[in-house]
Design a protein around this motif. Structure first.
Motif, short mmCIF file in Angstrom:
data_model
loop_
_atom_site.label_atom_id
_atom_site.label_comp_id
_atom_site.label_asym_id
_atom_site.label_seq_id
_atom_site.Cartn_x
_atom_site.Cartn_y
_atom_site.Cartn_z
N PRO A 168 -37.08 -66.58 96.72
CA PRO A 168 -38.55 -66.48 96.64
C PRO A 168 -39.13 -67.19 95.42
CG PRO A 168 -37.53 -64.43 95.96
CD PRO A 168 -36.42 -65.30 96.46
N THR A 169 -38.31 -67.44 94.41
CA THR A 169 -38.89 -67.99 93.18
C THR A 169 -38.60 -69.48 93.02
OG1 THR A 169 -36.93 -67.22 92.01
CG2 THR A 169 -38.88 -65.84 91.90
N THR A 170 -37.95 -70.08 94.02
CA THR A 170 -37.68 -71.52 93.91
C THR A 170 -38.99 -72.29 94.02
OG1 THR A 170 -35.51 -71.21 94.87
CG2 THR A 170 -36.41 -73.43 94.92
N GLY A 171 -39.22 -73.18 93.07
CA GLY A 171 -40.43 -73.99 93.10
C GLY A 171 -41.66 -73.26 92.61
N VAL A 172 -41.46 -72.18 91.88
CA VAL A 172 -42.59 -71.42 91.36
C VAL A 172 -42.52 -71.44 89.83
CG1 VAL A 172 -43.57 -69.11 91.23
CG2 VAL A 172 -42.69 -69.94 93.40
N ASP A 173 -43.68 -71.50 89.17
CA ASP A 173 -43.66 -71.65 87.72
C ASP A 173 -43.13 -70.40 87.02
OD1 ASP A 173 -46.01 -69.94 86.51
OD2 ASP A 173 -46.74 -70.80 88.38
N ALA A 174 -42.79 -70.53 85.76
CA ALA A 174 -42.08 -69.48 85.01
C ALA A 174 -42.89 -68.18 84.94
CB ALA A 174 -41.75 -69.98 83.62
N VAL A 175 -44.20 -68.31 84.74
CA VAL A 175 -45.04 -67.11 84.62
C VAL A 175 -45.06 -66.36 85.95
CG1 VAL A 175 -47.34 -66.25 84.13
CG2 VAL A 175 -46.44 -68.20 82.85
N SER A 176 -45.27 -67.10 87.03
CA SER A 176 -45.30 -66.46 88.35
C SER A 176 -43.96 -65.82 88.68
CB SER A 176 -45.66 -67.48 89.43
OG SER A 176 -46.92 -68.01 89.20
N ARG A 177 -42.88 -66.46 88.25
CA ARG A 177 -41.55 -65.91 88.50
C ARG A 177 -41.42 -64.56 87.84
NH1 ARG A 177 -37.29 -70.22 86.61
NH2 ARG A 177 -36.00 -68.37 86.43
N LYS A 178 -41.88 -64.48 86.60
CA LYS A 178 -41.78 -63.23 85.85
C LYS A 178 -42.61 -62.14 86.54
CE LYS A 178 -41.97 -61.82 81.01
NZ LYS A 178 -43.22 -61.04 80.97
N GLU A 179 -43.83 -62.53 86.91
CA GLU A 179 -44.69 -61.57 87.62
C GLU A 179 -44.03 -61.08 88.90
OE1 GLU A 179 -49.08 -63.35 86.39
OE2 GLU A 179 -48.36 -63.52 88.44
N PHE A 180 -43.40 -62.04 89.58
CA PHE A 180 -42.80 -61.71 90.87
C PHE A 180 -41.72 -60.64 90.72
CE2 PHE A 180 -40.18 -62.49 94.64
CZ PHE A 180 -41.16 -62.55 95.61
N TRP A 181 -40.90 -60.80 89.69
CA TRP A 181 -39.82 -59.82 89.50
C TRP A 181 -40.37 -58.47 89.12
CZ3 TRP A 181 -34.89 -59.77 90.87
CH2 TRP A 181 -34.34 -60.98 91.32
N GLU A 182 -41.50 -58.47 88.43
CA GLU A 182 -42.12 -57.17 88.13
C GLU A 182 -42.62 -56.50 89.40
OE1 GLU A 182 -44.81 -58.22 85.00
OE2 GLU A 182 -43.09 -58.45 83.66
N MET A 183 -43.15 -57.33 90.32
CA MET A 183 -43.58 -56.76 91.61
C MET A 183 -42.40 -56.15 92.35
SD MET A 183 -45.98 -59.64 93.22
CE MET A 183 -46.50 -60.89 92.11
N LEU A 184 -41.26 -56.85 92.30
CA LEU A 184 -40.09 -56.33 93.02
C LEU A 184 -39.66 -54.99 92.45
CD1 LEU A 184 -37.82 -59.45 93.70
CD2 LEU A 184 -39.65 -58.45 95.08
N LYS A 185 -39.74 -54.87 91.14
CA LYS A 185 -39.37 -53.59 90.51
C LYS A 185 -40.29 -52.48 91.00
CE LYS A 185 -36.99 -54.82 86.28
NZ LYS A 185 -37.29 -55.33 84.96
N ALA A 186 -41.59 -52.83 91.10
CA ALA A 186 -42.55 -51.83 91.56
C ALA A 186 -42.26 -51.43 93.00
CB ALA A 186 -43.97 -52.39 91.45
N LEU A 187 -41.86 -52.40 93.82
CA LEU A 187 -41.55 -52.11 95.22
C LEU A 187 -40.34 -51.20 95.34
CD1 LEU A 187 -42.14 -55.57 96.89
CD2 LEU A 187 -43.46 -53.48 97.21
N LYS A 188 -39.39 -51.43 94.44
CA LYS A 188 -38.19 -50.60 94.43
C LYS A 188 -38.56 -49.14 94.24
CE LYS A 188 -35.04 -50.00 91.42
NZ LYS A 188 -33.85 -49.91 90.58
N GLN A 189 -39.57 -48.92 93.40
CA GLN A 189 -40.02 -47.54 93.15
C GLN A 189 -40.51 -46.89 94.44
OE1 GLN A 189 -39.59 -46.31 90.09
NE2 GLN A 189 -38.80 -48.33 89.55
N GLN A 190 -40.99 -47.72 95.38
CA GLN A 190 -41.50 -47.20 96.65
C GLN A 190 -40.37 -46.87 97.62
OE1 GLN A 190 -44.90 -47.16 97.73
NE2 GLN A 190 -45.96 -48.38 96.20
N GLY A 191 -39.13 -47.11 97.19
CA GLY A 191 -38.00 -46.77 98.04
C GLY A 191 -37.57 -47.85 99.00
#
Lengths: 368, 309
Positions: B163-186
């Motif tokens: 999902p992060t291929t071809g995406v800038d560094a800031v967006s990549r970081k944000e993206f991983w934070e979103m994934l962590k939040a999703l994990k909390q949702q089970g």
């Protein structure tokens, strides 16, 4: 049902937001009908002819007047010597030269026999034959007018009637032809391209990994293009009736129903193509080579099927356009009812069913 | 029950005579609610594995289940409950942000409203552009929209292929934070990436190379297994330094790593002074030499050479 509605809606978004393609789809039929109707016609109209009148008497004058007055010819040049004939043809504008012998009227009246020479440019043999036939028949008309008062003892006069198309308009033949061509092009090509595009932009992967049923997918892809094709049928009919004065002799309802059947056949062909290809380019090529070409060559509208070699005649049976062409000619031009076209209808129906069944069963629910 | 089980999966491409093993006897398990990373370079077999698990490809042999369903026999059930974001974001470029989302929601028999809670944090970032065509979005925004589309039906397992291929560094970081939040949702998440630095953000990772899994463990444990001392070295002439270090009789391997070269020695007992004197003998200037902490990339390189031989 909701899935189906949103999918069809999405397809219409694709169609309406691609302005260029939409313009092509809407205007192509109109342009083609007009092109075939006015530019690419093989009817003879206002052909320039040259006259070498060595007689300059009443009879030759009357024949020239009649030629010029007919809608086929236009007496564009008057020549003075035999040598000018060659030069006249070389300009490329003159298609026929009419040469009268000196003393034409005298020979006609006194010897009962006068000669007149028709010289045609036979680089295009079909046109040359047609032109000389037209000219000869005008001369014959004049001759029979002369003979009105004289009783000839033995005389056979062929009474020729051109049924269904008394004015011998080419439009009666090409309107059904163009209809078949446009419909197969729009329906099959657009449908196949629309599905293959989903593969190309990877959305197919997501759609496959969804509860969407293949049948629903295929149906929602087909419906918008069937609708567009019906729009095309309507514009073709409107243009033919209003601009080309080709009447719809038979039932309009039957004609539309048959068109819908042919569209269904074409769309299912498009679905079949999209099953076996992975790029829009290939889908386009297959549609053009595999559908448009057979339609043009074997559909019966450019080249009469009866005069083809036997094997080609057999092959032509596999071309759906051939059957649709026959149906439209019968219904639209001859005004025949369903009773006269049920066989062709059944064949088209069978083809549609076959292609549809194959494309649904062969639909790939996985990537490879 | 595990979210995903993979047992001895083999996938071959190409002719029977000279097959290419995209996946060579792969086995792994992903627990419920786990953020599992599949890390490997291009051509490691990540996409093939994801396609087999999302029922898009058939494996040549082996078994796999997703959410307890068999990927071959019960593929329809799986298609109802997983979210999938392919390598190239699959969006309709000529549809607006909102239209894309509504389309995918409806296709999955749900609506935006029903699961808005789940995507809210992500969608709120692209909502100001909801009338913009997806084709006109930036790479990072496309990625967020694609994630929203993959999430809109509240999948139990989420597959994200690079999902992060071809995406800038800031967006990549944000993206991983979103994934962590999703994990909390089970939601169990399988994510593949060629970026080694992203491995540290996963609960567990599988390091893949040429269709084989070299190691499966938590990032911390993988690093722990790296028992050798690693040095990071720099000097005024980096290129000559690399060559010289690779010539050094005690060197096991040495490779460029950012501003430094990473050096692993054959013999762990070698002292700092020995290396220094070797380099000074070769008249290197401005030498910096220190013991460095290995990261996942060092482990990957280590594993690559040990399994490759």
């Amino acid at each position: 049902m909701k899935q189906f509605i949103i999918f069809v809606q999405k397809e219409f978004y694709h169609i309406f937001r691609d302005r260029k393609s939409l313009l092509i789809i809407i205007f192509m039929p109109i342009v083609q009908i007009i092109l075939f109707g006015f530019a690419l016609t093989n009817e003879i109209k206002d052909s320039d002819i040259a006259i070498l009148d060595n007689a300059k008497d009443g009879a030759s004058g009357e024949i020239i007047r009649r030629l010029d007055a007919s809608r086929y010819f236009n007496a564009a040049r008057y020549l003075h010597t035999q040598g000018e004939i060659e030069t006249a043809f070389k300009t490329g504008k003159i298609r026929l030269v009419v040469v009268f012998q000196p003393g034409f009227r005298a020979a006609l009246l006194h010897n009962n026999h006068a000669q007149l020479q028709l010289i045609a440019d036979a680089t295009d043999p079909n046109t040359a034959t047609t032109i000389t036939n037209y000219a000869a028949s005008i001369v014959r008309d004049y001759q029979s007018d002369l003979n009105l008062l004289v009783q000839t003892p033995y005389l056979i006069t062929p009474q020729i009637r051109m049924l269904y198309n008394p004015q011998l308009k080419g439009a009666y033949n090409f309107v059904p032809g163009v209809m078949a061509m446009i419909l197969i092009l729009i329906s099959a090509m657009m449908t196949s391209v629309a599905i293959v595009r989903e593969k190309e932009i990877n959305t197919m992967e997501v759609l496959l990994v969804s509860p969407l049923k293949p049948f629903l997918f295929i149906l929602s892809k087909a419906i918008p293009y069937m609708f567009l094709s019906l729009v095309n049928v309507t514009t073709i009919l409107i243009v033919s009736v209003s601009l080309l004065e080709v009447p719809i002799k038979g039932s309009l309802l039957l004609l539309m129903a048959e068109a819908l059947l042919f569209i269904t056949t074409s769309v299912s062909l498009g679905l079949l193509i999209s099953n076996v290809t992975n790029s829009q380019q290939t889908a386009l090529m297959i549609s053009l080579m595999g559908l448009l070409l057979p339609t043009l060559l074997l559909g019966g509208f450019m080249f009469p099927i009866e005069s083809m070699p036997r094997p080609l005649q057999v092959v032509s049976n596999l071309v759906p356009s051939k059957w649709f062409f026959i149906i439209v000619k019968n219904v639209m031009i001859k005004g025949l009812g369903f009773k006269m076209v049920w066989k062709e209808t059944l064949i088209l129906f069978g083809m549609a069913l076959f292609f549809l069944a194959v494309s649904i069963t062969k639909f790939k629910t996985r990537l490879a | 029950m595990n979210a995903v089980t993979v047992a001895h999966i083999v996938k071959k491409y190409g002719s029977k005579k000279a097959p290419v093993h995209a996946l060579d006897d792969i086995s792994l398990d992903v627990s419920k609610g786990e953020l599992f990373g599949v890390i490997g370079p291009d051509g490691a077999g990540k996409t093939s594995l994801f396609r087999i698990l999302t029922t898009l490809l058939l494996a040549d042999s082996g078994d796999a289940t997703v959410d307890g369903f068999d990927v071959v026999k019960q593929y329809k059930a799986i298609r109802n409950r997983v979210g999938y974001m392919p390598g190239k974001f699959s969006l309709y470029q000529d549809l607006s942000v909102e239209e894309n989302l509504r389309f995918f929601a409806t296709i999955f028999n749900t609506s935006i409203a029903a699961n808005y809670e789940l995507i809210k944090d992500i969608y709120i970032q692209i909502e100001p552009f909801k009338d913009r065509r997806a084709g006109k979005l930036s790479g990072g925004m496309k990625q967020k929209l694609a994630l929203c589309c993959a999430l809109i039906h509240r999948p139990s397992v989420l597959f994200l292929d690079e999902p992060t291929t071809g995406v800038d560094a800031v967006s990549r970081k944000e993206f991983w934070e979103m994934l962590k939040a999703l994990k909390q949702q089970g939601i169990s998440i399988l994510v593949s990436t060629p970026y080694m630095d992203e491995a540290a953000l996963c609960d567990r990772v599988a390091l893949m190379q040429s269709g084989k899994i070299m190691s499966i463990d938590s990032p911390r444990n993988i690093i722990k297994k790296f028992t050798k001392t690693m040095w990071s070295v720099r000097s005024a002439e980096m290129y000559r330094l690399l060559n010289d270090l690779q010539q050094y009789s005690n060197t096991e391997k040495c490779y460029a790593f950012g501003e430094f070269h990473h050096l692993v020695l054959k013999n762990n007992g070698v002292e700092r002074d020995e290396i220094m004197s070797y380099l000074q003998y070769l008249s290197h200037r401005e030498i910096e030499l220190q013991v460095a902490l290995p990261n996942i990339e060092d482990c990957f390189i280590e594993l690559m050479s040990s399994t490759g031989k």
